[in-house]
Design a protein around this motif. Structure first.
Motif, PDB file in Angstrom:
ATOM      1  N   SER A   1      -7.726 -44.084   2.364  1.00 51.82           N
ATOM      2  CA  SER A   1      -7.656 -44.133   3.834  1.00 51.82           C
ATOM      3  C   SER A   1      -9.026 -43.806   4.417  1.00 51.82           C
ATOM      4  CB  SER A   1      -6.623 -43.119   4.344  1.00 51.82           C
ATOM      5  OG  SER A   1      -5.305 -43.538   4.047  1.00 51.82           O
ATOM      6  N   LEU A   2      -9.384 -44.500   5.476  1.00 53.03           N
ATOM      7  CA  LEU A   2     -10.673 -44.276   6.137  1.00 53.03           C
ATOM      8  C   LEU A   2     -10.437 -43.751   7.547  1.00 53.03           C
ATOM      9  CD1 LEU A   2     -12.445 -47.651   5.175  1.00 53.03           C
ATOM     10  CD2 LEU A   2     -12.217 -45.565   3.802  1.00 53.03           C
ATOM     11  N   PHE A   3     -11.193 -42.737   7.928  1.00 55.24           N
ATOM     12  CA  PHE A   3     -11.068 -42.157   9.269  1.00 55.24           C
ATOM     13  C   PHE A   3     -12.427 -42.139   9.943  1.00 55.24           C
ATOM     14  CE2 PHE A   3      -7.700 -40.182   6.711  1.00 55.24           C
ATOM     15  CZ  PHE A   3      -6.592 -40.567   7.453  1.00 55.24           C
TER      16      PHE A   3
ATOM     17  N   ILE B   1     -18.543 -48.862   0.634  1.00 57.75           N
ATOM     18  CA  ILE B   1     -18.383 -48.845   2.095  1.00 57.75           C
ATOM     19  C   ILE B   1     -19.767 -48.888   2.731  1.00 57.75           C
ATOM     20  CG2 ILE B   1     -17.546 -47.546   4.094  1.00 57.75           C
ATOM     21  CD1 ILE B   1     -15.400 -46.346   2.325  1.00 57.75           C
ATOM     22  N   GLN B   2     -19.937 -49.835   3.647  1.00 61.44           N
ATOM     23  CA  GLN B   2     -21.174 -49.953   4.419  1.00 61.44           C
ATOM     24  C   GLN B   2     -20.930 -49.355   5.797  1.00 61.44           C
ATOM     25  OE1 GLN B   2     -23.928 -51.537   3.081  1.00 61.44           O
ATOM     26  NE2 GLN B   2     -22.852 -52.198   1.214  1.00 61.44           N
TER      27      GLN B   2
ATOM     28  N   LEU C   1     -18.251 -41.260   8.522  1.00 58.72           N
ATOM     29  CA  LEU C   1     -16.948 -41.815   8.173  1.00 58.72           C
ATOM     30  C   LEU C   1     -16.319 -40.906   7.125  1.00 58.72           C
ATOM     31  CD1 LEU C   1     -15.093 -44.453   8.508  1.00 58.72           C
ATOM     32  CD2 LEU C   1     -16.021 -45.075   6.276  1.00 58.72           C
ATOM     33  N   ILE C   2     -15.038 -40.578   7.314  1.00 60.70           N
ATOM     34  CA  ILE C   2     -14.305 -39.719   6.379  1.00 60.70           C
ATOM     35  C   ILE C   2     -13.460 -40.617   5.478  1.00 60.70           C
ATOM     36  CG2 ILE C   2     -12.558 -37.897   6.213  1.00 60.70           C
ATOM     37  CD1 ILE C   2     -13.583 -36.991   9.055  1.00 60.70           C
ATOM     38  N   VAL C   3     -13.622 -40.429   4.174  1.00 61.72           N
ATOM     39  CA  VAL C   3     -12.971 -41.308   3.190  1.00 61.72           C
ATOM     40  C   VAL C   3     -12.002 -40.480   2.349  1.00 61.72           C
ATOM     41  CG1 VAL C   3     -13.354 -42.891   1.260  1.00 61.72           C
ATOM     42  CG2 VAL C   3     -15.066 -42.712   3.099  1.00 61.72           C
TER      43      VAL C   3
ATOM     44  N   GLN D   1      -5.401 -46.600  11.925  1.00 56.54           N
ATOM     45  CA  GLN D   1      -5.804 -47.961  11.569  1.00 56.54           C
ATOM     46  C   GLN D   1      -6.399 -48.102  10.172  1.00 56.54           C
ATOM     47  OE1 GLN D   1      -8.343 -49.018  14.912  1.00 56.54           O
ATOM     48  NE2 GLN D   1      -6.902 -50.636  15.459  1.00 56.54           N
ATOM     49  N   GLY D   2      -7.063 -47.065   9.682  1.00 51.94           N
ATOM     50  CA  GLY D   2      -7.737 -47.186   8.390  1.00 51.94           C
ATOM     51  C   GLY D   2      -6.922 -46.607   7.242  1.00 51.94           C
ATOM     52  N   THR D   3      -5.657 -46.263   7.522  1.00 58.44           N
ATOM     53  CA  THR D   3      -4.836 -45.645   6.465  1.00 58.44           C
ATOM     54  C   THR D   3      -4.147 -46.704   5.615  1.00 58.44           C
ATOM     55  OG1 THR D   3      -2.910 -45.447   7.924  1.00 58.44           O
ATOM     56  CG2 THR D   3      -4.428 -43.575   7.861  1.00 58.44           C
ATOM     57  N   LEU D   4      -3.606 -46.269   4.472  1.00 64.78           N
ATOM     58  CA  LEU D   4      -2.769 -47.103   3.596  1.00 64.78           C
ATOM     59  C   LEU D   4      -3.523 -48.269   2.959  1.00 64.78           C
ATOM     60  CD1 LEU D   4       0.540 -47.207   5.680  1.00 64.78           C
ATOM     61  CD2 LEU D   4      -0.252 -45.479   4.069  1.00 64.78           C
ATOM     62  N   ASN D   5      -4.821 -48.127   2.752  1.00 62.13           N
ATOM     63  CA  ASN D   5      -5.579 -49.118   1.999  1.00 62.13           C
ATOM     64  C   ASN D   5      -5.450 -48.794   0.508  1.00 62.13           C
ATOM     65  OD1 ASN D   5      -7.282 -51.349   1.582  1.00 62.13           O
ATOM     66  ND2 ASN D   5      -8.481 -50.835   3.410  1.00 62.13           N
ATOM     67  N   GLU D   6      -6.048 -49.638  -0.347  1.00 62.81           N
ATOM     68  CA  GLU D   6      -5.845 -49.476  -1.796  1.00 62.81           C
ATOM     69  C   GLU D   6      -7.049 -50.007  -2.541  1.00 62.81           C
ATOM     70  OE1 GLU D   6      -1.859 -50.846  -2.955  1.00 62.81           O
ATOM     71  OE2 GLU D   6      -2.773 -51.569  -4.814  1.00 62.81           O
TER      72      GLU D   6
END
Lengths: 219, 219
Positions: B162-164, B203-204, B209-211, B190-195
């Motif tokens: 997830s990205l915040f 990540i560029q 950005l919090i990962v 919006q940036g949650t639930l990625n895989e």
């Protein structure tokens, strides 16, 4: 001005959702879960644990991958399978409520476990307020309301209060230790660690704002 | 491009902070806590529990209101009292590390318990990245890194990510199931639930950005 009372063991709403986070342990959300069974919408990830406790919800909703085969057969009639992956389980449950004309909602079990799910579920409140009029999320540590108009909150002197603005918007408050006067909260940490000075506090806002009050008697 | 390995039981940094949230239970943060005692900065709210386990930190920091009188006397030499209320305990500990020229930091015990504290501690990572070069926050469910430049992350295929973004900024990714191409993440969900699709993802970004990466073997 809308008034938001603090939740009690007797609180009720048109629907109650049980989400996939920590199963309620605090006496208040636990009591609400028990006496609102007949209007309970359960996310499928939480269903096994609920059913183990002999609590039968009105509906179980989700992709149902995590529901045991035994429970899938036994509770076939109350299961709504929604396999799509673009929304999370809580959103599927909230959309079900919206489609059934629910205008007041209590959400339980939406925090704890994975922190990214906790943040997503809390922040989604700001989205849900456009489709459900009154929403209260209750955890083991406190409770969230989400507002988009001037509102008054029942409180206790010294109660810890945090405000989360999902997009910049002018906020004014009364009866809070660190008052806001037409200020924006640009970062998530900026509105935390405030404190109520009275048996109520007011917030003036015209855009979605998430308001957290800690339980005075936490677990 | 900076490379962020996944934390292991052997992970170390120039300093390790133990904050006031849930005391580590997952084997990885638990092991890190034990073998980094000599560089451990403990927020005072977490000190009683730590000392009960016969773990002696290098420093105990905070207003020390919650530290038992017995421990206040016994550990007088390692206590730094900072009574001011404008920053939370985690920030006091991070500032102490900064003042002692720490450039790599692991933060443990920063989530769980009150959700407003969890959100504040996670979002503060985006502030801390301006003063500490490498920061990893490890919980019982996963771990957070915070970046402000293009970065590569060690991963496992299928790992939840997830990205915040704390302020709007263009983000591009590779090796994630739902890729971003110069997109902003305006809302926290919006940036949650990625895989992750590989043993690493990139990540560029040029702004904080919090990962988040979930543990593949959670508790």
């Amino acid at each position: 001005m809308k008034y938001y009372p603090m939740p009690t063991s007797q609180s009720t709403a048109q629907a109650v959702i049980l989400a996939n986070g920590d199963f309620p342990s605090h006496p208040i959300p636990k009591a609400i879960l028990h006496h609102n069974q007949k209007k309970l919408v359960c996310c499928d990830g939480a269903a096994n644990h609920l059913l183990d406790q002999m609590l039968i919800p009105q509906i179980i909703i989700g992709d149902c991958d995590s529901l045991s085969l035994e429970n899938q057969i036994k509770y076939e009639k109350i299961i709504i399978k929604i396999p799509e992956q673009n929304t999370n389980d809580l959103t599927k449950a909230v959309n079900y409520c919206k489609n059934n004309a629910v205008s007041s909602l209590i959400i339980l079990g939406a925090t704890g476990k994975r922190e990214d799910h906790t943040i997503a579920n809390i922040s989604l409140l700001a989205k849900y307020i456009s489709i459900i009029e009154i929403i209260t999320m209750i955890t083991d540590h406190g409770f969230f309301h989400v507002i988009q108009h001037p509102s008054q909150f029942q409180s206790i002197i010294g109660q810890q209060v945090s405000l989360f603005s999902v997009q910049p918007t002018a906020i004014s408050t009364t009866n809070l230790k660190y008052p806001l006067d037409q200020q924006n909260l640009l970062y998530w940490w900026q509105g935390t660690l405030n404190e109520s000075l009275s048996d109520h506090f007011d917030i003036q806002v015209n855009s979605p704002l998430i308001v957290y009050q800690a339980f005075v008697n936490p677990l």
